[in-house]
Design an enzyme around this catalytic site. Structure first.
Site, mmCIF file in Angstrom:
data_model
loop_
_atom_site.group_PDB
_atom_site.id
_atom_site.type_symbol
_atom_site.label_atom_id
_atom_site.label_comp_id
_atom_site.label_asym_id
_atom_site.label_seq_id
_atom_site.Cartn_x
_atom_site.Cartn_y
_atom_site.Cartn_z
ATOM 1 N N GLU A 35 0.823 -1.221 0.000
ATOM 2 C CA GLU A 35 0.000 0.000 0.000
ATOM 3 C C GLU A 35 0.854 1.267 0.000
ATOM 4 O O GLU A 35 0.772 2.090 0.943
ATOM 5 C CB GLU A 35 -0.941 0.009 1.215
ATOM 6 C CG GLU A 35 -1.896 -1.164 1.256
ATOM 7 C CD GLU A 35 -2.831 -1.152 2.482
ATOM 8 O OE1 GLU A 35 -2.663 -0.289 3.365
ATOM 9 O OE2 GLU A 35 -3.732 -2.004 2.545
ATOM 10 N N GLU A 94 -5.012 -8.730 0.574
ATOM 11 C CA GLU A 94 -5.670 -8.439 1.855
ATOM 12 C C GLU A 94 -7.141 -8.277 1.580
ATOM 13 O O GLU A 94 -7.543 -7.472 0.736
ATOM 14 C CB GLU A 94 -5.188 -7.112 2.482
ATOM 15 C CG GLU A 94 -3.877 -7.184 3.194
ATOM 16 C CD GLU A 94 -3.462 -5.850 3.823
ATOM 17 O OE1 GLU A 94 -4.332 -5.059 4.254
ATOM 18 O OE2 GLU A 94 -2.246 -5.611 3.866
HETATM 19 O O1 IFM Z 1 -3.529 -3.034 9.436
HETATM 20 C C1 IFM Z 1 -3.682 -2.586 8.120
HETATM 21 C C2 IFM Z 1 -2.526 -3.065 7.257
HETATM 22 O O2 IFM Z 1 -1.297 -2.708 7.804
HETATM 23 C C3 IFM Z 1 -2.634 -2.494 5.863
HETATM 24 N N1 IFM Z 1 -3.952 -2.731 5.292
HETATM 25 C C4 IFM Z 1 -5.100 -2.420 6.119
HETATM 26 C C5 IFM Z 1 -4.960 -3.085 7.477
HETATM 27 C C6 IFM Z 1 -6.203 -2.864 8.339
HETATM 28 O O3 IFM Z 1 -6.452 -1.531 8.562
#
Ligand code: IFM
Length: 465
Positions: A167, A366
Site C-alpha cells: 500500500e 488483503e
Molecule cells: O492493518 C492494516 C494493514 O497494515 C494495511 N492494510 C489495512 C490493514 C487494516 O487496517
C-alpha cells in the site's frame, strides 16, 4: 445449493507485517512508529504502541502450527528495515535479525507454508526520517534499494514471492496529507514528491532484483485498490470519479504495473504547482522495471460526487476534485465505523486488471472483515469465538472473485487480513480481523470459528452456499 470451486494450487492464507506482529525484542533500531509512540502515545487507541504486539519474535514456531490448523498454504509478512539493518549508511546487518527471519522462513517452509515477504510496510527507520525526511529524500530511495538488495542476497530463493511495498499510497496519505502517520505533515507538494520517490525506490529495487537472477523467485508490489463509484450517472459525478481513480489508483497502478506515468496526472500536478523533481534517468527506471505479479488489497469502495462546497484547504489534496459521499442505499459494517460493504467491487477490480493491466497474475493480498472484540463476543463452551458474520461476508466476496475467475481474471490466491489479531497503527487493537483473537493480557491466541471454515475451503478448494 451452489458449489464454488477455485483453481488447483490456489494460494490460501493470510497477511500481516513485521512491525504489527514481531514485538520490539532485539530490534537493531527504531522505526517511525516506535518514535511516534514515544513522542505522542495519546495518538494511539488506548495508548498502545507497536511494542505490545503479538510477540511473533518469540512465538513463531507455535504460530506456524496455528497457521496449519486453519489450512494456510501461504502467508505474507514483512521484514523490518529497522530490524535487519544495523547501520543504514554502511549496510551492516543485524545478525540476530538474520537468524530470526531465517528461522521463521524455515519454519514456514518445512510446514508447507509458502512465505511471501514484503520489504516495506509503512515502517520508515526513525533515524532516516529524522536525518533525511524519509522518502522525501532521494538519498533514502538509494538506502532503501541497498536494504532491498541485502534482503535479496541473504534470503534469496528461500522467498519465492518478494514484494517491494505494501500500500505505497498510504504513507503518502497518512504522513503528508491527512495526518494519520508520522511525520504528520500536510503538504501537497511533499506528498507528491514522496509518492514519486516511493515509485522510484520500487523501480530501482525491481531492477536490482532482476540483476541477481534469483531464478526461483518473483517480485511484485501490493496496492490497495479502491474503485470509485458515483452518486449517479450525471456527467460531473462521473468526472469526479475519474479524478479519484486517477489520483488514488492509477497514480501507482500505471507506473508500477504498466510502466507508464499518466499524462493527465502530470498535468494536474503542474496546474497545482506540485510537480515532483525527476530526472530522465529516474523516469527510465520507472518505465522499464517489470514486475511479475500484483497483490491487491480491498476493503471498501470509494463513493464520490462532484464538489458542492468550495475546496478550502490551503494545500493540494485529491479532494480538490470531488467530495466523498455516503451511499444511502449501501450496506454497512456495524462493527467497523459503518464502512460500506460492496463485494462486487472485487469483480470490478479484477476486470480492470484484466482489461487495462495486461491481465498480470495477481492475488487478493488483503481482504479483511473487521469486528471489535465486544461484537465478536466471548469464546463458547468449546473455547471457540463465533464470528459467523465474518464467514458470511467472506463468502459473498469470494463469490465475486469466483465470478471474476470465470470471466478470465488471472487471480492466483486469497490472503485474508489477518492471521492473529494484530496491532494496527493508531487504531492499535480497536479493530479485530484475525483468525485468532489475541488476548492482550495473556498473549493467548483464541481460535475463531471462521478458521474452521477457511481450513475446509483451503483443503477442498471450494465452498457451498
Ligand atoms: O492493518 C492494516 C494493514 O497494515 C494495511 N492494510 C489495512 C490493514 C487494516 O487496517
Amino acid at each position: 445449493m451452489t458449489k464454488y470451486v477455485f483453481p488447483k494450487d490456489f494460494k490460501w492464507g493470510a497477511a500481516a507485517s513485521g512491525i504489527q506482529t514481531e514485538g520490539r525484542t532485539n530490534k537493531a533500531n527504531d522505526s517511525i512508529w516506535d518514535l511516534w509512540h514515544r513522542e505522542s502515545p495519546e495518538r494511539f487507541f488506548r495508548g498502545i504502541g507497536s511494542d505490545k504486539v503479538t510477540d511473533t519474535y518469540h512465538r513463531y514456531e507455535e504460530d506456524v502450527q496455528l497457521m496449519k490448523k486453519v489450512g494456510f498454504n501461504s502467508f505474507r509478512t514483512s521484514i523490518q528495515w529497522s530490524r535487519l539493518i544495523k547501520d543504514y549508511e554502511t549496510g551492516e546487518v543485524c545478525q540476530d535479525a538474520v537468524q530470526f527471519y531465517n528461522n521463521y522462513l524455515d519454519e514456514m517452509i518445512t510446514n508447507g507454508i509458502e512465505p511471501m515477504m514484503n520489504l516495506y510496510h509503512f515502517d520508515m527507520p526513525a533515524e532516516l526520517q529524522k536525518k533525511y525526511g524519509g522518502f522525501e529524500s532521494k538519498k533514502v530511495v538509494d538506502l532503501y534499494v541497498d536494504y532491498a538488495v541485502k534482503a535479496f542476497q541473504i534470503f534469496g530463493n528461500k522467498v519465492k514471492y518478494w514484494i517491494t511495498f505494501n500500500e505505497p499510497i498510504v504513507p503518502v496519505e497518512g504522513g503528508y496529507l491527512y495526518d494519520f502517520h508520522y511525520p504528520c505533515k500536510k503538504d501537497g507538494k511533499l506528498a507528491v514528491q514522496v509518492g514519486y520517490n516511493i515509485i522510484l525506490a520500487h523501480a530501482k529495487a525491481v531492477k536490482e532484483f532482476h540483476k541477481l537472477e534469483l531464478k526461483e523467485s518473483k517480485i511484485g508490489v501490493v496496492l490497495n485498490l479502491t474503485p470509485s463509484y458515483t452518486r449517479d450517472e450525471r456527467e460531473e459525478d462521473k468526472k469526479a470519479a475519474w479524478y479519484a481513480d486517477l489520483l488514488f489508483n492509477r497514480s501507482f497502478l500505471d507506473p508500477m504495473v504498466k510502466n507508464e506515468i499518466p499524462q493527465e496526472l502530470c498535468e494536474i500536478f503542474a496546474e497545482h504547482g506540485v510537480t515532483p523533481e525527476t530526472t530522465s534517468e529516474e523516469i527510465d527506471y520507472i518505465t522499464s522495471a517489470k514486475i511479475d505479479f500484483l497483490g491487491v488489497n480491498y476493503y471498501v469502495p470509494r463513493r464520490v460526487k462532484a464538489r458542492e462546497v468550495a475546496y478550502d484547504l490551503d494545500y493540494f489534496t485529491p479532494e480538490y476534485y470531488f467530495e466523498n459521499y455516503i451511499n444511502p442505499e449501501g450496506r454497512f459494517n456495524p462493527y467497523r465505523d459503518n464502512n460500506e460493504i460492496l463485494p462486487t467491487a472485487i469483480h470490478d477490480i479484477a476486470i480492470n486488471v484484466k482489461d487495462n493491466y495486461g491481465n498480470i497474475p495477481w492475488f487478493l493480498a488483503e481482504i479483511g472483515i473487521a469486528m471489535d472484540e465486544e461484537s465478536e463476543g466471548k469464546p463458547g463452551s468449546d473455547g471457540i469465538i463465533d464470528d459467523t458474520f465474518r464467514t458470511d461476508l467472506m463468502k459473498e466476496h469470494l463469490i465475486q472473485l469466483h465470478r471474476a475467475l470465470e470471466d478470465g481474471a488471472n487471480c492466483f490466491g486469497v490472503h485474508q487480513w489477518t492471521f492473529i489479531d494484530n496491532w494496527s497503527w493508531t487504531n492499535s487493537f480497536k479493530r479485530r480481523y484475525g483468525f485468532y483473537r489475541l488476548d492482550l493480557e495473556t498473549g493467548n491466541r483464541i481460535p475463531k470459528k471462521h478458521g474452521l471454515w477457511f481450513k475446509e475451503l483451503s483443503i477442498s478448494g471450494s465452498f457451498n452456499v
